[in-house]
Design a protein around this motif. Structure first.
Motif, PDB file in Angstrom:
ATOM      1  N   LEU A 298       7.550   8.790   2.433  1.00  0.00           N
ATOM      2  CA  LEU A 298       6.440   8.821   3.028  1.00  0.00           C
ATOM      3  C   LEU A 298       5.596   7.117   3.294  1.00  0.00           C
ATOM      4  CD1 LEU A 298       4.530  11.848   2.104  1.00  0.00           C
ATOM      5  CD2 LEU A 298       5.534  11.561   4.139  1.00  0.00           C
ATOM      6  N   SER A 299       6.698   6.615   1.760  1.00  0.00           N
ATOM      7  CA  SER A 299       5.373   5.574   1.651  1.00  0.00           C
ATOM      8  C   SER A 299       6.323   4.183   2.499  1.00  0.00           C
ATOM      9  CB  SER A 299       5.960   4.549   0.262  1.00  0.00           C
ATOM     10  OG  SER A 299       6.885   4.524  -0.357  1.00  0.00           O
ATOM     11  N   GLU A 300       7.542   4.637   3.105  1.00  0.00           N
ATOM     12  CA  GLU A 300       8.475   3.877   3.705  1.00  0.00           C
ATOM     13  C   GLU A 300       7.549   4.226   5.042  1.00  0.00           C
ATOM     14  OE1 GLU A 300      12.750   4.261   1.180  1.00  0.00           O
ATOM     15  OE2 GLU A 300      12.615   6.021   3.664  1.00  0.00           O
ATOM     16  N   VAL A 301       6.988   4.285   5.123  1.00  0.00           N
ATOM     17  CA  VAL A 301       6.530   4.779   6.928  1.00  0.00           C
ATOM     18  C   VAL A 301       5.320   3.993   6.766  1.00  0.00           C
ATOM     19  CG1 VAL A 301       7.683   7.015   7.951  1.00  0.00           C
ATOM     20  CG2 VAL A 301       5.179   7.530   6.292  1.00  0.00           C
ATOM     21  N   GLU A 302       4.633   3.639   5.874  1.00  0.00           N
ATOM     22  CA  GLU A 302       3.240   2.451   5.563  1.00  0.00           C
ATOM     23  C   GLU A 302       3.738   1.561   5.472  1.00  0.00           C
ATOM     24  OE1 GLU A 302       0.334   4.414   5.505  1.00  0.00           O
ATOM     25  OE2 GLU A 302       1.474   6.738   5.009  1.00  0.00           O
ATOM     26  N   ASP A 303       2.754   0.540   5.087  1.00  0.00           N
ATOM     27  CA  ASP A 303       2.547  -0.535   4.790  1.00  0.00           C
ATOM     28  C   ASP A 303       2.807  -1.485   3.952  1.00  0.00           C
ATOM     29  OD1 ASP A 303       1.394  -0.947   7.971  1.00  0.00           O
ATOM     30  OD2 ASP A 303      -0.954  -0.738   6.974  1.00  0.00           O
ATOM     31  N   GLU A 304       3.393  -2.362   4.049  1.00  0.00           N
ATOM     32  CA  GLU A 304       3.950  -2.871   3.227  1.00  0.00           C
ATOM     33  C   GLU A 304       3.009  -2.726   1.802  1.00  0.00           C
ATOM     34  OE1 GLU A 304       5.987  -5.629   2.627  1.00  0.00           O
ATOM     35  OE2 GLU A 304       6.822  -4.831   4.652  1.00  0.00           O
ATOM     36  N   PRO A 305       4.053  -2.364   0.406  1.00  0.00           N
ATOM     37  CA  PRO A 305       3.324  -2.553  -0.853  1.00  0.00           C
ATOM     38  C   PRO A 305       2.056  -4.022  -1.389  1.00  0.00           C
ATOM     39  CG  PRO A 305       5.570  -2.801  -1.231  1.00  0.00           C
ATOM     40  CD  PRO A 305       6.046  -2.662   0.636  1.00  0.00           C
ATOM     41  N   VAL A 306       0.684  -2.848  -1.696  1.00  0.00           N
ATOM     42  CA  VAL A 306       0.132  -3.761  -2.722  1.00  0.00           C
ATOM     43  C   VAL A 306       0.198  -3.067  -3.987  1.00  0.00           C
ATOM     44  CG1 VAL A 306      -1.415  -4.332  -0.405  1.00  0.00           C
ATOM     45  CG2 VAL A 306      -1.588  -1.594  -1.508  1.00  0.00           C
ATOM     46  N   PRO A 307      -0.766  -4.047  -4.696  1.00  0.00           N
ATOM     47  CA  PRO A 307      -0.551  -3.239  -6.073  1.00  0.00           C
ATOM     48  C   PRO A 307      -2.402  -2.584  -6.588  1.00  0.00           C
ATOM     49  CG  PRO A 307      -1.804  -6.090  -6.043  1.00  0.00           C
ATOM     50  CD  PRO A 307      -0.751  -5.373  -4.534  1.00  0.00           C
ATOM     51  N   LEU A 308      -2.390  -2.899  -5.528  1.00  0.00           N
ATOM     52  CA  LEU A 308      -3.530  -1.734  -5.477  1.00  0.00           C
ATOM     53  C   LEU A 308      -4.726  -1.353  -4.174  1.00  0.00           C
ATOM     54  CD1 LEU A 308      -7.263  -1.261  -6.809  1.00  0.00           C
ATOM     55  CD2 LEU A 308      -8.086  -3.230  -6.058  1.00  0.00           C
ATOM     56  N   LEU A 309      -4.277   0.522  -4.561  1.00  0.00           N
ATOM     57  CA  LEU A 309      -4.809   1.113  -3.172  1.00  0.00           C
ATOM     58  C   LEU A 309      -5.741   2.167  -3.406  1.00  0.00           C
ATOM     59  CD1 LEU A 309      -3.493   2.280  -1.016  1.00  0.00           C
ATOM     60  CD2 LEU A 309      -2.047   3.974  -2.253  1.00  0.00           C
ATOM     61  N   ARG A 310      -7.352   1.786  -3.024  1.00  0.00           N
ATOM     62  CA  ARG A 310      -8.245   2.295  -2.432  1.00  0.00           C
ATOM     63  C   ARG A 310      -8.498   3.548  -1.917  1.00  0.00           C
ATOM     64  NH1 ARG A 310     -11.549  -1.250  -5.814  1.00  0.00           N
ATOM     65  NH2 ARG A 310     -11.092  -2.893  -5.273  1.00  0.00           N
ATOM     66  N   ALA A 311      -9.200   4.606  -3.007  1.00  0.00           N
ATOM     67  CA  ALA A 311      -9.009   6.017  -2.690  1.00  0.00           C
ATOM     68  C   ALA A 311      -8.975   6.251  -1.164  1.00  0.00           C
ATOM     69  CB  ALA A 311     -10.375   6.645  -3.201  1.00  0.00           C
ATOM     70  N   ALA A 312      -9.755   5.612  -0.655  1.00  0.00           N
ATOM     71  CA  ALA A 312     -10.187   5.708   1.373  1.00  0.00           C
ATOM     72  C   ALA A 312      -8.989   5.308   1.576  1.00  0.00           C
ATOM     73  CB  ALA A 312     -11.235   4.960   1.172  1.00  0.00           C
ATOM     74  N   GLU A 313      -7.615   4.580   1.232  1.00  0.00           N
ATOM     75  CA  GLU A 313      -6.506   4.267   1.551  1.00  0.00           C
ATOM     76  C   GLU A 313      -5.728   4.653   1.780  1.00  0.00           C
ATOM     77  OE1 GLU A 313      -6.805   0.139   0.233  1.00  0.00           O
ATOM     78  OE2 GLU A 313      -8.305  -0.781   1.925  1.00  0.00           O
ATOM     79  N   GLN A 314      -5.934   5.521   0.602  1.00  0.00           N
ATOM     80  CA  GLN A 314      -4.513   6.691  -0.073  1.00  0.00           C
ATOM     81  C   GLN A 314      -3.489   7.613   1.245  1.00  0.00           C
ATOM     82  OE1 GLN A 314      -5.636   7.986  -3.863  1.00  0.00           O
ATOM     83  NE2 GLN A 314      -5.678   5.851  -4.519  1.00  0.00           N
ATOM     84  N   PRO A 315      -2.782   7.583   1.106  1.00  0.00           N
ATOM     85  CA  PRO A 315      -2.393   8.202   2.510  1.00  0.00           C
ATOM     86  C   PRO A 315      -2.279   9.800   2.024  1.00  0.00           C
ATOM     87  CG  PRO A 315      -0.324   6.381   1.583  1.00  0.00           C
ATOM     88  CD  PRO A 315      -1.912   6.561   0.907  1.00  0.00           C
ATOM     89  N   VAL A 316      -2.737  10.606   2.771  1.00  0.00           N
ATOM     90  CA  VAL A 316      -2.510  12.131   2.629  1.00  0.00           C
ATOM     91  C   VAL A 316      -2.261  13.228   3.476  1.00  0.00           C
ATOM     92  CG1 VAL A 316      -4.494  14.016   3.025  1.00  0.00           C
ATOM     93  CG2 VAL A 316      -4.824  11.925   1.578  1.00  0.00           C
ATOM     94  N   TRP A 317      -1.060  13.590   3.267  1.00  0.00           N
ATOM     95  CA  TRP A 317      -0.583  14.271   3.457  1.00  0.00           C
ATOM     96  C   TRP A 317      -0.257  15.672   3.944  1.00  0.00           C
ATOM     97  CZ3 TRP A 317       3.799  17.807   2.754  1.00  0.00           C
ATOM     98  CH2 TRP A 317       4.635  18.386   4.043  1.00  0.00           C
TER      99      TRP A 317
END
Length: 192
Positions: free
Chosen positions: A74-93
């Motif tokens: 699932l991370s492979e279909v997201e954007d480039e890795p970032v060190p901080l992922l805000r709750a609102a930005e966390q991918p939900v499936w």
């Protein structure tokens, strides 16, 4: 601002493209992938064309064949890795068929072995995996709310709020919401 269903459709489309790419990288036909995964050619074809949203069980079988965790896929279909992922930005499936909702809490990073996932199972939800996505995968399940029945191979465990189960996954597993309220838990996943 995009509506939740538009975001879900976009993720499904990128996931479909990534599944097709993984198969193409290996030079496999749909028939070869069907033999390796135990999933029908037609289901695989529909998943690769984004005609269906794959279930958790289907993704687990494909992850097993491709040697990656579901979070990594699932991370492979997201954007480039970032060190901080805000709750609102966390991918939900969401696996709409089973009542399973999965939030990727950890910022995705292909070079790291550990990750955190939030799982939510609706009352009555029951998910069975016939094999781990990666044999020997280490998992820690910490229940935050509700009750969860977890079966690892043939060993059954009842987890209530606050309980934590550590396991290494080699065979079938099953997660079932054990109460009449949603089960919410944190899954820590560590690649072997």
């Amino acid at each position: 601002m995009k509506q939740p269903f538009e975001v879900a459709e976009a993720v499904d489309a990128r996931l479909a493209a990534r599944l097709a790419q993984l198969r193409a990288e290996r030079g496999w036909s749909l028939g070869e992938l069907a033999e390796r995964s135990g999933v029908s050619r037609s289901t695989l074809s529909r998943a690769e064309r984004a005609e269906i949203s794959p279930t958790a069980a289907l993704l687990n079988r494909l992850c097993h064949v491709y040697g990656r965790t579901m979070s990594r896929l699932l991370s492979e279909v997201e954007d480039e890795p970032v060190p901080l992922l805000r709750a609102a930005e966390q991918p939900v499936w969401e696996d709409r068929d089973s009542g399973f909702v999965r939030r990727s809490v950890s910022p995705p990073h292909p070079g790291l072995r550990g990750e955190l996932v939030e799982g939510r199972l609706a009352p009555g939800a029951d998910i069975a995996y016939d094999r781990p996505p990666v044999p020997g995968l280490e998992q820690h399940i910490w229940v935050l709310a509700g009750a969860l029945d977890v079966t690892v191979r043939e060993a059954a465990h009842r987890l209530d709020a606050g309980d934590c189960l550590r396991m290494r996954v080699w065979g079938p597993t099953r997660f079932r919401c054990a109460g009449d309220t949603e089960a919410r838990y944190v899954l820590a996943v560590v690649l072997p």
